[in-house]
Design a protein around this motif. Structure first.
Motif, PDB file in Angstrom:
ATOM      1  N   ASP A 331      23.162 -39.583  10.138  1.00 38.17           N
ATOM      2  CA  ASP A 331      24.332 -40.187   9.500  1.00 38.17           C
ATOM      3  C   ASP A 331      24.612 -39.592   8.127  1.00 38.17           C
ATOM      4  O   ASP A 331      25.461 -40.093   7.395  1.00 38.17           O
ATOM      5  N   ARG A 332      23.898 -38.531   7.751  1.00 42.10           N
ATOM      6  CA  ARG A 332      24.062 -37.922   6.433  1.00 42.10           C
ATOM      7  C   ARG A 332      24.744 -36.558   6.539  1.00 42.10           C
ATOM      8  O   ARG A 332      24.684 -35.891   7.560  1.00 42.10           O
ATOM      9  N   ASP A 333      25.368 -36.153   5.410  1.00 41.52           N
ATOM     10  CA  ASP A 333      26.090 -34.876   5.371  1.00 41.52           C
ATOM     11  C   ASP A 333      25.187 -33.687   5.091  1.00 41.52           C
ATOM     12  O   ASP A 333      25.490 -32.569   5.509  1.00 41.52           O
ATOM     13  N   CYS A 334      24.095 -33.904   4.344  1.00 42.87           N
ATOM     14  CA  CYS A 334      23.273 -32.773   3.915  1.00 42.87           C
ATOM     15  C   CYS A 334      21.860 -33.262   3.578  1.00 42.87           C
ATOM     16  O   CYS A 334      21.572 -34.465   3.655  1.00 42.87           O
ATOM     17  N   PHE A 335      20.995 -32.321   3.197  1.00 35.07           N
ATOM     18  CA  PHE A 335      19.633 -32.646   2.784  1.00 35.07           C
ATOM     19  C   PHE A 335      19.264 -31.722   1.624  1.00 35.07           C
ATOM     20  O   PHE A 335      19.572 -30.524   1.650  1.00 35.07           O
ATOM     21  N   ILE A 336      18.631 -32.297   0.582  1.00 37.15           N
ATOM     22  CA  ILE A 336      18.242 -31.513  -0.588  1.00 37.15           C
ATOM     23  C   ILE A 336      16.780 -31.805  -0.918  1.00 37.15           C
ATOM     24  O   ILE A 336      16.334 -32.947  -0.826  1.00 37.15           O
ATOM     25  N   CYS A 337      16.051 -30.762  -1.287  1.00 33.49           N
ATOM     26  CA  CYS A 337      14.646 -30.914  -1.677  1.00 33.49           C
ATOM     27  C   CYS A 337      14.393 -30.082  -2.928  1.00 33.49           C
ATOM     28  O   CYS A 337      14.697 -28.884  -2.948  1.00 33.49           O
ATOM     29  N   CYS A 338      13.872 -30.709  -3.976  1.00 32.88           N
ATOM     30  CA  CYS A 338      13.547 -30.020  -5.229  1.00 32.88           C
ATOM     31  C   CYS A 338      12.029 -30.075  -5.435  1.00 32.88           C
ATOM     32  O   CYS A 338      11.443 -31.160  -5.336  1.00 32.88           O
ATOM     33  N   ILE A 339      11.416 -28.938  -5.695  1.00 36.31           N
ATOM     34  CA  ILE A 339       9.968 -28.903  -5.916  1.00 36.31           C
ATOM     35  C   ILE A 339       9.693 -28.316  -7.302  1.00 36.31           C
ATOM     36  O   ILE A 339      10.123 -27.193  -7.604  1.00 36.31           O
ATOM     37  N   LEU A 340       8.995 -29.079  -8.126  1.00 39.33           N
ATOM     38  CA  LEU A 340       8.655 -28.671  -9.487  1.00 39.33           C
ATOM     39  C   LEU A 340       7.146 -28.540  -9.563  1.00 39.33           C
ATOM     40  O   LEU A 340       6.423 -29.527  -9.426  1.00 39.33           O
ATOM     41  N   SER A 341       6.647 -27.330  -9.763  1.00 43.27           N
ATOM     42  CA  SER A 341       5.197 -27.132  -9.746  1.00 43.27           C
ATOM     43  C   SER A 341       4.850 -25.766 -10.334  1.00 43.27           C
ATOM     44  O   SER A 341       5.729 -25.003 -10.739  1.00 43.27           O
ATOM     45  N   HIS A 342       3.560 -25.459 -10.384  1.00 38.30           N
ATOM     46  CA  HIS A 342       3.112 -24.093 -10.602  1.00 38.30           C
ATOM     47  C   HIS A 342       3.298 -23.336  -9.287  1.00 38.30           C
ATOM     48  O   HIS A 342       3.383 -23.941  -8.212  1.00 38.30           O
ATOM     49  N   GLY A 343       3.340 -22.012  -9.350  1.00 39.69           N
ATOM     50  CA  GLY A 343       3.527 -21.261  -8.119  1.00 39.69           C
ATOM     51  C   GLY A 343       3.094 -19.819  -8.223  1.00 39.69           C
ATOM     52  O   GLY A 343       2.771 -19.313  -9.305  1.00 39.69           O
ATOM     53  N   GLU A 344       3.070 -19.164  -7.079  1.00 45.08           N
ATOM     54  CA  GLU A 344       2.855 -17.727  -6.972  1.00 45.08           C
ATOM     55  C   GLU A 344       3.856 -17.183  -5.971  1.00 45.08           C
ATOM     56  O   GLU A 344       4.702 -17.923  -5.469  1.00 45.08           O
ATOM     57  N   SER A 345       3.772 -15.903  -5.658  1.00 44.75           N
ATOM     58  CA  SER A 345       4.783 -15.257  -4.833  1.00 44.75           C
ATOM     59  C   SER A 345       4.961 -15.953  -3.482  1.00 44.75           C
ATOM     60  O   SER A 345       4.038 -16.011  -2.674  1.00 44.75           O
TER      61      SER A 345
END
Length: 516
Positions: A331-345
């Motif tokens: 029933d939704r138009d879209c999906f969004i996911c935000c990830i805030l963290s340390h990272g590598e390649s």
């Protein structure tokens, strides 16, 4: 000593298996078709099963891992090459001499990756007499494998494949033609069965009265001798009246230029905010500022925001699996996911300091894995370093490992992290191999710029790619207080239409809260 080497080698293989998803395993099976017995491949359930078969056939051992490196390279899992002591560049250097995957397999796999969901529907419609009568869900690769098993496609006969691709998308034909030229296959007579209509011929073009014309909006034409260049000439000044009310193709296409965003519910937005870590990774001070801004802005844009703090690598995967099967997506138009963290390649760190592949995270939401979000836009924003740590002034810190600790080499780009399916957007805070910056009080350059530009440009009706271009400009102009550190974000996408947020009725949060 030999037992230690063997154990370490098998541990590496197990780690690789844990970072591969079902689509990756299917691709590995496909590439191994010419190397392993088909009856044994049919029983394969995991990458470990394939590794066992390769070792049994002496294609893989502790001293020679190149075949596996080539397979990972072919399926674009470049971030896993490091576990075998390779880089993307090193594999490319050795392919000419040591490569085992045939040009034919490479061609079919490349074709499968370029076939969109809409193209696949058309191909299945055209080929329905050659496919199973019972209703099953086929991927592009599944469909090609079925055609191959029936002898309709082989390494020395790609004519039917070429004909079907010409019907659906002439762009696909380039891949087949490139293979034909590479292995010097002769051109064959048109083998795809079509009906001629009573319409007169125009040069080399026949307008086909196939059932496809009445079921899809694209104009399919049969082109003798595969002379695609004649298509424009043949239809120049010619008005086509198609059955089913498709006479105005141009107007029809204009209706399809933007994603549907007028449903009763906009969608869900996940914000995973990793601030504290278990061992050597530093606390990400200022990240809570980012999480708060993202929640305010995406709530203003009509999304239901859910925030998760300090998640381990397994908890991140569990979250993806939970939201993958969430029934309310339909029933939704879209999906969004935000990830805030340390990272590598190509990866982000969980609280436990274990890496999680960005590609693996996103793959949970493909049309096959999450049918409720099929053909709907799925946006992922990753605030994390993608390369080596840099010693920075006290007020600016890199979202990477502490100085002195090693990181993965430049091995993956956002376009390789993103699933091959349509309707994805991946917004990376920085280009591969580099750090991204975070102010310990004001938050990260990227997230703050993203939130600022969304509030400024959504009310103007700008689409998301235009907004992210402005974000690039904003972050690209920023510099640390010593004037020595710079950053450049990088988006990658497989969106098929413009993604435009509806203009909210309320003023932006920056106006409600007195600015950032």
């Amino acid at each position: 000593m030999e037992e230690d080497v063997s154990l370490k080698f098998r541990q590496q293989l197990l780690l690789i298996d844990q970072n591969l998803v079902a689509e990756d395993v299917a691709a590995l099976k496909f590439f191994c078709t010419d190397l392993l017995p088909s009856r044994k491949l049919e029983s394969v359930k995991s990458a470990v099963d394939i590794f066992q078969l390769l070792m049994a056939e002496e294609y893989l051992n502790e001293e020679d891992t190149f075949l596996l490196a080539e397979l990972l390279y072919r399926i674009k899992c470049h971030s896993l090459l490091k576990k075998l002591g390779y880089t993307k560049e090193k594999v490319e250097e050795c392919l000419h001499e040591k490569g085992r995957v045939s040009p034919y397999r490479q061609m079919l796999y490349e074709l499968s990756e370029n076939i969109t969901n809409e193209m696949l529907k058309e191909i299945i419609f055209l080929m329905q007499s050659h496919l199973p009568k019972r209703r099953i869900t086929l991927s592009a690769l599944d469909m090609l494998i079925l055609l191959e098993k029936q002898g309709l496609v082989s390494d020395n006969n790609v004519q039917m494949l070429e004909d079907v691709c010409m019907e659906v998308s002439p762009d696909l034909v380039k891949t087949v033609n490139c293979y034909r030229t590479k292995v010097s296959l002769p051109q064959q007579e048109n083998s795809f069965p079509v009906k001629e209509s009573s319409l007169s011929h125009s040069g080399d073009i026949r307008v086909c009265a196939s059932p496809l014309e009445t079921s899809i909006t694209s104009v399919s034409s049969c082109i003798n001798d595969n002379k695609a260049a004649n298509l424009t000439q043949g239809f120049s000044g010619m008005k086509l009246e198609l059955p089913g009310g498709f006479s105005n193709v141009e107007n029809e296409s204009k209706k399809m230029t933007t994603y549907k965003m007028d449903g009763p519910h906009r969608g869900f937005c996940l914000v995973i905010n990793n601030v504290n870590f278990d061992r050597s990774l530093q606390e990400r001070k200022g990240s809570c500022k980012d999480a708060e801004e993202l929640k305010r802005v995406f709530t203003w844009l009509g999304l239901d925001v859910r925030t998760y703090k300090d998640q381990t690598s397994q908890q991140i995967m569990n979250l993806m699996q939970t939201w993958q099967h969430f029934p309310d997506h339909k029933d939704r138009d879209c999906f969004i996911c935000c990830i805030l963290s340390h990272g590598e390649s190509g990866a982000v760190y969980g609280k436990d300091e274990e890496l999680v592949s960005i590609r693996t995270i996103m793959s949970h939401f493909t049309a096959k894995q999450c049918p409720q979000l099929a053909e709907k836009p799925k946006l992922f924003f990753i605030q994390a370093c993608q390369g080596k740590a840099i010693q920075c002034p006290v007020y600016v810190e890199p979202d990477a490992r502490v100085p002195g600790l090693s990181s993965m080499q430049h091995s993956i780009s956002p376009s390789e992290s993103i699933p091959e399916e349509a309707d994805f957007l991946l917004g990376m805070a920085t280009i591969d191999g580099y750090v991204s910056f975070r102010h310990v009080q004001q938050g990260t350059w990227y997230v703050q710029a993203l939130c600022s530009k969304l509030q400024l440009l959504v009310p103007r009706g700008e689409d998301i790619l235009s907004i992210l271009t402005e974000v690039n400009e904003d972050v690209g102009r920023r510099v640390d207080r010593l004037g020595t550190k710079k950053q450049m974000p990088q988006p990658a996408y497989t969106l098929r239409r413009k993604f435009i947020f509806p203009i909210p009725k309320d003023p932006p949060p920056s106006q409600q809260h007195g600015g950032f």
